[in-house]
Design a protein around this motif. Structure first.
Motif, mmCIF file in Angstrom:
data_model
loop_
_atom_site.group_PDB
_atom_site.id
_atom_site.type_symbol
_atom_site.label_atom_id
_atom_site.label_comp_id
_atom_site.label_asym_id
_atom_site.label_seq_id
_atom_site.Cartn_x
_atom_site.Cartn_y
_atom_site.Cartn_z
ATOM 1 N N GLY A 115 3.085 -6.266 -26.959
ATOM 2 C CA GLY A 115 3.361 -5.907 -28.343
ATOM 3 C C GLY A 115 2.948 -7.006 -29.317
ATOM 4 O O GLY A 115 2.783 -8.171 -28.944
ATOM 5 N N ALA A 116 2.795 -6.635 -30.574
ATOM 6 C CA ALA A 116 2.368 -7.586 -31.602
ATOM 7 C C ALA A 116 3.498 -8.536 -31.969
ATOM 8 O O ALA A 116 4.679 -8.192 -31.909
ATOM 9 C CB ALA A 116 1.900 -6.832 -32.846
ATOM 10 N N ASP A 117 3.131 -9.758 -32.346
ATOM 11 C CA ASP A 117 4.105 -10.707 -32.886
ATOM 12 C C ASP A 117 4.438 -10.315 -34.327
ATOM 13 O O ASP A 117 3.594 -9.775 -35.051
ATOM 14 C CB ASP A 117 3.540 -12.134 -32.865
ATOM 15 N N ARG A 228 11.161 -19.421 -33.456
ATOM 16 C CA ARG A 228 10.591 -18.381 -32.594
ATOM 17 C C ARG A 228 11.686 -17.678 -31.808
ATOM 18 O O ARG A 228 12.495 -18.315 -31.143
ATOM 19 C CB ARG A 228 9.590 -19.007 -31.624
ATOM 20 N N LEU A 229 11.707 -16.363 -31.920
ATOM 21 C CA LEU A 229 12.631 -15.535 -31.148
ATOM 22 C C LEU A 229 11.807 -14.774 -30.122
ATOM 23 O O LEU A 229 11.131 -13.787 -30.441
ATOM 24 C CB LEU A 229 13.403 -14.575 -32.061
ATOM 25 N N SER A 230 11.842 -15.244 -28.897
ATOM 26 C CA SER A 230 11.017 -14.671 -27.844
ATOM 27 C C SER A 230 11.426 -13.239 -27.526
ATOM 28 O O SER A 230 12.609 -12.939 -27.386
ATOM 29 C CB SER A 230 11.127 -15.534 -26.583
ATOM 30 N N GLY A 231 10.421 -12.356 -27.447
ATOM 31 C CA GLY A 231 10.664 -10.968 -27.067
ATOM 32 C C GLY A 231 11.250 -10.094 -28.145
ATOM 33 O O GLY A 231 11.603 -8.941 -27.888
ATOM 34 N N GLU A 232 11.355 -10.603 -29.390
ATOM 35 C CA GLU A 232 11.943 -9.821 -30.472
ATOM 36 C C GLU A 232 10.889 -9.238 -31.404
ATOM 37 O O GLU A 232 11.203 -8.767 -32.493
ATOM 38 C CB GLU A 232 12.927 -10.675 -31.286
ATOM 39 N N GLY A 236 5.772 -3.513 -26.431
ATOM 40 C CA GLY A 236 4.431 -3.348 -25.887
ATOM 41 C C GLY A 236 4.100 -1.876 -25.703
ATOM 42 O O GLY A 236 4.978 -1.022 -25.596
ATOM 43 N N GLU A 237 2.806 -1.585 -25.680
ATOM 44 C CA GLU A 237 2.378 -0.210 -25.474
ATOM 45 C C GLU A 237 2.384 0.133 -23.996
ATOM 46 O O GLU A 237 1.982 -0.679 -23.159
ATOM 47 C CB GLU A 237 0.977 -0.002 -26.055
ATOM 48 N N HIS A 238 2.819 1.348 -23.699
ATOM 49 C CA HIS A 238 2.798 1.886 -22.335
ATOM 50 C C HIS A 238 3.481 0.950 -21.342
ATOM 51 O O HIS A 238 2.965 0.688 -20.253
ATOM 52 C CB HIS A 238 1.361 2.164 -21.896
ATOM 53 N N GLY A 239 4.652 0.435 -21.747
ATOM 54 C CA GLY A 239 5.434 -0.390 -20.836
ATOM 55 C C GLY A 239 5.069 -1.851 -20.826
ATOM 56 O O GLY A 239 5.605 -2.617 -20.018
ATOM 57 N N GLY A 240 4.185 -2.286 -21.719
ATOM 58 C CA GLY A 240 3.800 -3.697 -21.775
ATOM 59 C C GLY A 240 4.921 -4.545 -22.348
ATOM 60 O O GLY A 240 5.863 -4.032 -22.968
ATOM 61 N N PRO A 241 4.865 -5.875 -22.189
ATOM 62 C CA PRO A 241 5.929 -6.757 -22.686
ATOM 63 C C PRO A 241 5.940 -6.817 -24.210
ATOM 64 O O PRO A 241 4.909 -6.643 -24.849
ATOM 65 C CB PRO A 241 5.554 -8.120 -22.088
ATOM 66 N N PRO A 242 7.106 -7.063 -24.807
ATOM 67 C CA PRO A 242 7.173 -7.148 -26.265
ATOM 68 C C PRO A 242 6.590 -8.457 -26.782
ATOM 69 O O PRO A 242 6.461 -9.440 -26.047
ATOM 70 C CB PRO A 242 8.676 -7.084 -26.546
ATOM 71 N N GLY A 243 6.243 -8.450 -28.074
ATOM 72 C CA GLY A 243 5.775 -9.674 -28.706
ATOM 73 C C GLY A 243 6.954 -10.537 -29.141
ATOM 74 O O GLY A 243 8.109 -10.265 -28.809
ATOM 75 N N ASP A 244 6.672 -11.563 -29.907
ATOM 76 C CA ASP A 244 7.703 -12.488 -30.384
ATOM 77 C C ASP A 244 7.907 -12.324 -31.886
ATOM 78 O O ASP A 244 7.029 -11.828 -32.604
ATOM 79 C CB ASP A 244 7.316 -13.935 -30.071
#
Length: 372
Positions: A115-117, A228-232, A236-244
Motif C-alpha cells: 500500500g501507499a505511504d 513514522r507509524l509503521s503499517g498505518e 496493500g492491493e490484493h492482500g499486499g502489506p500496508p504502507g506507512d
C-alpha cells in the motif's frame, strides 16, 4: 572443413572466467548479428560460429568435455554433448536480460502490492512541541474490503489467470534485434483477471474509510520532524502489506518566543529609568516566570542568557537556553511637566561622559567628512 578453436573464436584464453566469456560473446554477437549485417553471408556464418562457441563454453559440463577431448567431445554425431539446434532468441535473451529486462525463467508477478505511504500534517503550538504530548488524529485511508477479504473478486468467486500473459504479468515483444519485456497491458502486471468483481470495492480489494490514531509526540520536536507509524498507511492491493503513515510536524509561530535549534529567544522591553539605574524584571519562560536582574547603565541590544530554560533536544543532550534581548524603550505621550523635567535632565548631561556611544559615533562621522 575443420572447425576453429572455440576459445579462438571468442578471442579469450582457455583460463577465461564465465564473465569474460559472456562479455566476449556479447561484443561479437552485436558485431555479427544478421540484423546489423543484412545480405552478408560471411557475417551470418561468423555469427553462427560465435553462437556455437558460446553455447559450449558457457556450459560447465560441455566446456569440460571440450577441454578434454576437443570438438570430438561435444559433437553429437560422435557421441558428444554439442548444441542441439538451440534457439537463438533464448540464449541471446539470457545474455542481454540484464540490459533489457528480459529473463525467460521468471514466473509471473504476484498480484499483491504494498500500500501507499501517507502523510499527515500535524500543527502544534511551541509549548506542545517542547513538552511533547499524546494527540488523536483522524485520517482517510484505504483499508482491505471486508466483503471480499481484499481479493477484489466477488465472494464465492476467484480471479482467473490472464490469457494474454499466461499469469506472468509480463509480455515479450520482439523489436528487430531486441526482445523487450513489458508489463502486460491487459492485467497491468498482476497476472490475473477478475471476471466478477466485488461490488463494494469494485474489484480493487480496498475501500475508503476514516480511522482515528493516537500519536505520541516526543518532547523537543520541531518543524520538519517526522513521526513514522509503521503499517498505518493505505492497505496493500490484493492482500499486499500496508504502507506507512508519516506525521509531519509544523510548529506555529509564538507571540513571545522564537526558536533557534535548542535555544529560545525573546525581546524584553526595559524602561529608560531601569536601564540607567538598574532594576529587576519578571520575564516569562515555558516553565513559568523568572526574575531577571538588569544592571545599571544597560544598553539596548544587551543579551542575557538564562541557562536550561530552552528546549530539551528530541534525540537527547543538554537542554538549551533562553536568551533575552534588552530593548530600551523611549517614553511616549509625555505630559508638559514630564517634558520639562526631561529637558532639564538633558541639559544637565555631559554627553561626552554620559553618552559614550554617541560621542564615539560623532567622532567617527567627523573623521569621515574630513577625509572626503
Amino acid at each position: 572443413m575443420s572447425k576453429r578453436d572455440f576459445y579462438e573464436v571468442l578471442g579469450v584464453s582457455k583460463g577465461a572466467s564465465d564473465a569474460e566469456i559472456k562479455k566476449a560473446y556479447r561484443r561479437l554477437a552485436m558485431k555479427y548479428h544478421p540484423d546489423r549485417n543484412p545480405d552478408s553471408e560471411e557475417a551470418e556464418n561468423q555469427f553462427k560460429e560465435v553462437k556455437e562457441a558460446y553455447e559450449i563454453l558457457s556450459h560447465a559440463e560441455k566446456r569440460g568435455a571440450y577441454d578434454r577431448f576437443g570438438h570430438a567431445g561435444v559433437d553429437p554425431q560422435m557421441g558428444g554433448g554439442g548444441p542441439q539446434n538451440g534457439n537463438f532468441s533464448d540464449i541471446f535473451g539470457d545474455v542481454f536480460s540484464d540490459i533489457f529486462g528480459g529473463g525467460g525463467g521468471r514466473q509471473g508477478g504476484s498480484r499483491a502490492q504494498r500500500g501507499a505511504d501517507l502523510r499527515y500534517n500535524l500543527d502544534l503550538s511551541l509549548e506542545e512541541a517542547v513538552a511533547g504530548k499524546e494527540v488523536k488524529i483522524k485520517i482517510p485511508t484505504q483499508v482491505p474490503c471486508g466483503s471480499c477479504d481484499g481479493t477484489g473478486a466477488k465472494k464465492g468467486t476467484s480471479a482467473a489467470v490472464c490469457s494474454t500473459c499466461a499469469g506472468h504479468g509480463q509480455v515479450r515483444r520482439q523489436q528487430g534485434f531486441f526482445s523487450i519485456q513489458q508489463t502486460c497491458p491487459r492485467c497491468h502486471g498482476t497476472g490475473q483477471m477478475i471476471s466478477d468483481p466485488c461490488r463494494p470495492c469494485q474489484g480493487s480489494g480496498r475501500i475508503q474509510e476514516s480511522k482515528t490514531l493516537s500519536v505520541s509526540v516526543p518532547a523537543g520536536v520541531d518543524t520538519g520532524d517526522r513521526i513514522r507509524l509503521s503499517g498505518e498507511g493505505e492497505a496493500g492491493e490484493h492482500g499486499g502489506p500496508p504502507g506507512d503513515l508519516y506525521v509531519q510536524v509544523q510548529v506555529r509561530q509564538h507571540d513571545i518566543f522564537t526558536r533557534d535549534d535548542n535555544n529560545l529567544h525573546c525581546d524584553v522591553p526595559v524602561s529608560i529609568v531601569d536601564a540607567a539605574l538598574g532594576g529587576e524584571l519578571e520575564v516569562p519562560t515555558l516553565d513559568g516566570r523568572v526574575s531577571l536582574k538588569i544592571p545599571a547603565e544597560t544598553q539596548t541590544g544587551k543579551m542575557f542568557r538564562l541557562r536550561g530554560k530552552g528546549v530539551k533536544p528530541v534525540r537527547g543532550g543538554a537542554t538549551g537556553d533562553l536568551i533575552c534581548k534588552v530593548l530600551v524603550e523611549t517614553p511616549v505621550k509625555l505630559t508638559k511637566e514630564q517634558k520639562e523635567l526631561l529637558a532639564q535632565f538633558g541639559d544637565s548631561l555631559n554627553h561626552e561622559k554620559h553618552s559614550p556611544q554617541a560621542t564615539s559615533w560623532l567622532d567617527g562621522v567627523k573623521k569621515f567628512f574630513e577625509s572626503l
